[in-house]
Scaffold this active site. Structure first.
Site, PDB file in Angstrom:
ATOM      1  N   ALA A  79       0.873  -1.175   0.000  1.00  0.00           N
ATOM      2  CA  ALA A  79       0.000   0.000   0.000  1.00  0.00           C
ATOM      3  C   ALA A  79       0.908   1.223   0.000  1.00  0.00           C
ATOM      4  O   ALA A  79       0.980   1.979   0.970  1.00  0.00           O
ATOM      5  CB  ALA A  79      -0.920  -0.005   1.211  1.00  0.00           C
ATOM      6  N   ASN A 136      -3.083   4.557 -15.510  1.00  0.00           N
ATOM      7  CA  ASN A 136      -3.343   3.781 -14.300  1.00  0.00           C
ATOM      8  C   ASN A 136      -4.740   4.094 -13.768  1.00  0.00           C
ATOM      9  O   ASN A 136      -4.934   5.062 -13.042  1.00  0.00           O
ATOM     10  CB  ASN A 136      -2.261   4.132 -13.260  1.00  0.00           C
ATOM     11  N   CYS A 139      -5.020   1.642  -9.464  1.00  0.00           N
ATOM     12  CA  CYS A 139      -4.314   1.599  -8.175  1.00  0.00           C
ATOM     13  C   CYS A 139      -5.335   1.488  -7.052  1.00  0.00           C
ATOM     14  O   CYS A 139      -6.225   2.323  -6.927  1.00  0.00           O
ATOM     15  CB  CYS A 139      -3.454   2.842  -7.961  1.00  0.00           C
ATOM     16  N   LYS A 174      -4.246   0.382 -18.060  1.00  0.00           N
ATOM     17  CA  LYS A 174      -3.961  -0.693 -17.100  1.00  0.00           C
ATOM     18  C   LYS A 174      -5.188  -0.961 -16.246  1.00  0.00           C
ATOM     19  O   LYS A 174      -5.677  -0.081 -15.539  1.00  0.00           O
ATOM     20  CB  LYS A 174      -2.768  -0.325 -16.208  1.00  0.00           C
ATOM     21  N   ILE A 200      -3.095  -7.841 -15.013  1.00  0.00           N
ATOM     22  CA  ILE A 200      -3.913  -7.134 -14.050  1.00  0.00           C
ATOM     23  C   ILE A 200      -3.049  -6.285 -13.113  1.00  0.00           C
ATOM     24  O   ILE A 200      -1.875  -6.596 -12.907  1.00  0.00           O
ATOM     25  CB  ILE A 200      -4.742  -8.142 -13.186  1.00  0.00           C
ATOM     26  N   THR A 202      -2.877  -5.089  -9.006  1.00  0.00           N
ATOM     27  CA  THR A 202      -2.949  -5.964  -7.834  1.00  0.00           C
ATOM     28  C   THR A 202      -4.396  -6.243  -7.410  1.00  0.00           C
ATOM     29  O   THR A 202      -5.302  -5.472  -7.706  1.00  0.00           O
ATOM     30  CB  THR A 202      -2.210  -5.341  -6.652  1.00  0.00           C
TER      31      THR A 202
END
Lengths: 312, 269
Positions: A79, A136, A139, A174, A200, A202
């Site tokens: 994290a 992104n 996230c 992504k 992928i 996470t």
């Protein structure tokens, strides 16, 4: 874009992601390879298909408080919270170093708002020396932006569309696995003009210290990576590759050449190596060599004859 | 990444071990406070290497020997503890920034709590060559009990005044290593003194509080979970005040593990 030496699309490991030609299909996953220079003592950066740098935001971000990581069975939770130096500092302080290498540089773009994604994309496009953008929208460790844009197909489309309007670079979206149907997100990205999708990111997870009865991560939850997620990533890559026409880039727990080959056979045009870089800095080199050896052993002439060759 | 071969991996107590690893002579000379990332060479679970600070370094003609003092704290160190002689380990290093040795400071105080004794011993060895009189180096070792105090024999062999403290008083005096501070620092010239410390967070936090008014400089080695050891994963980020007093993130593995005590934002830890 003119092709530089080595990015000429020749050689049996060469692949194309839209207009982006790579000498081989092995990239470093964003967030696992710093800004490249951290690994230069261990890796010949010229041999990589592409370097994807740590996610960049408009302003520098200090990320989440620690502890930020925890090892779990066959993987790890993180994290970090997108700690990064900001796009302007990247261009000033990191990009000149990266430009000297004969490899594609892909910038991972993050924003808290759509406007921020577009502004970061614009700045990176104008800088020169960046060969593609990876958007992104996945996230899981930030309060705003990130996966908030990646769980709604309309938002995925809006960000993708917007970025395509401000850049002529290939755009890779992504995707997050933390959705009901990742194919819906991939289709939305494709329809909005994405040149490729990478998957992928996470999988959201958690770990508890039973003695203290506290979460191992200060953020409580984190993103799971490593071999633990490989079967999930592979399944999603296979599903998405059957549903979109744009290239699919496979990411998730790739530690060995064999892992990478599974992704190609399932339909990935290229792959990204992430957590393996932490375990062994030279993992990418070993994977590139192993793919080459496999192609030779099986007399496969080029990547086109390998990608999506799953026999069912 | 280096491949090393274990010379010995001896138990010093139920949780404490002393390991020696033989490495190729290309291994760069480490400085005290630096560390390595280490795991069994054959790989497997757990995946990630563990950071271990260097206890002793010996350069021989065609190889080097690195020694570590470590405690079993989780799966990674447990796995290391089971490796027999001749087993191979994979290693990255030497990594990080170690202790700065300022030759113009004539009075040095070394404080070690628990496994902090490992880098402090390596430092004591290095300082041993610089120290002229015994009083110029003071070494304080602290641990929970007699059973948990390790590495005393080696550090006793170096120049310097020794103090041993245990929580339960089973060896040395009873108390915490930081209890010795008022006596040791009384009358110290902040311009001539440097304190070096490594130990549990609680010890270092107390040290930070007690040293603040004295203006005696202090370098501390701290720890945090790490994945890569190279400054890439950002897993071990720590808040530090920069020269302009602004709070910035530093990677403990690359910018540390040694920091000036006053630079660390202790409330974050």
């Amino acid at each position: 874009m003119t092709n530089r030496k080595g990015l000429d699309g020749k050689g049996k490991l060469a692949v194309a992601i839209g207009t982006l030609k790579l000498k081989n299909p092995v990239m470093t996953a964003s967030g696992t390879f710093g800004y490249g220079e951290e690994y230069a003592p261990y890796v010949d950066l010229n041999r990589l298909g592409a370097i994807i740098v740590k996610g960049l935001s408009l302003k520098p971000r200090s990320g989440n408080p620690g502890p930020r990581i925890m090892e779990t069975p066959a993987g790890m939770l993180n994290a970090i919270g997108l700690q990064n130096i900001g796009v302007k500092s990247f261009i000033r302080n990191k990009l000149p170093y990266l430009r000297q290498f004969d490899t594609a540089i892909i910038a991972n773009v993050y924003g808290e708002t759509i406007e921020e994604y577009l502004r970061v994309s614009e700045i990176l496009t104008a800088a020169g020396g960046v060969h593609a953008l990876e958007i992104n929208v996945s996230c899981p460790n930030v309060k705003r932006g990130g996966v908030a844009f990646g769980t709604d197909p309309d938002m995925v489309a809006e960000v993708t569309n917007g970025v395509k309007d401000v850049t002529d670079l290939p755009v890779i979206v992504k995707l997050s696995p933390n959705v009901t149907d990742i194919c819906v997100m991939a289709k939305a990205a494709e329809a909005a003009g994405a040149d490729a999708v990478s998957l992928i990111n996470t999988i959201t997870g958690m770990s508890v210290d039973v003695e203290k009865r506290i979460p191992h991560l200060k953020n409580i939850t984190g993103g799971l990576s490593g071999p633990a997620i490989k079967p999930v990533a592979l399944r999603m890559v296979w599903q998405v590759a059957g549903r979109v026409r744009i290239p699919v880039i496979g990411v998730g727990g790739i530690m060995s050449p064999r892992d990478a080959l599974e992704f190609f056979i399932a339909g990935a045009r290229a792959i990204q190596v992430g957590t393996a870089n932490f375990v062994e800095p030279r993992a990418t080199m070993r994977i590139i060599d192993g793919i080459g050896a496999y192609m030779k052993r099986h007399r496969i002439l080029d990547m086109d004859n390998l990608v999506g060759s799953l026999r069912i | 990444m280096w491949t090393g071969s274990i010379i010995f991996n001896n138990k010093l107590g139920p949780q404490h071990l002393h390991m020696a690893v033989r490495l190729p002579s290309e291994f760069v000379n480490p400085s005290p406070g630096q560390f390595v990332m280490i795991r069994p060479a054959r790989g497997g679970e757990p995946l990630l290497s563990r950071p271990l600070s260097i206890y002793q370094f010996t350069r021989n003609q065609d190889h080097v020997i690195l020694e570590f003092l470590y405690r079993i704290v989780g799966q990674g160190t447990e796995l290391l503890s089971r490796l027999p002689s001749a087993a191979e380990v994979a290693m990255l290093g030497p990594l990080g920034n170690g202790f700065r040795i300022e030759k113009n400071r004539s009075h040095r105080i070394l404080l070690a709590g628990g496994m902090g004794v490992a880098p402090i011993t390596f430092l004591a060895q290095r300082l041993n060559d610089l120290v002229v009189t015994k009083a110029e180096l003071q070494i304080c070792l602290g641990a929970k009990s007699c059973a948990e105090i390790v590495g005393v024999e080696r550090i006793k062999g170096f120049q310097g005044l020794m103090n041993i403290v245990t929580d339960d008083g089973t060896i040395g005096s009873c108390g915490l290593v930081t209890d010795l501070l008022p006596d040791i620092t009384r009358g110290c010239d902040p311009c001539q003194t440097m304190i070096y410390a490594c130990g549990p967070m609680a010890m270092l936090r107390t040290l930070a509080e007690e040293l603040a008014p004295t203006r005696i400089p202090c370098q501390v080695s701290i720890e945090e979970r790490m994945a890569c050891g190279l400054g890439a994963c950002l897993g071990c980020a720590v808040d530090v005040h920069n020269r302009r007093g602004r709070r910035v993130k530093k990677s403990l593995c690359k910018d540390g593990p040694v920091f000036n005590i006053e630079d660390i934002c202790w409330e974050q830890l």
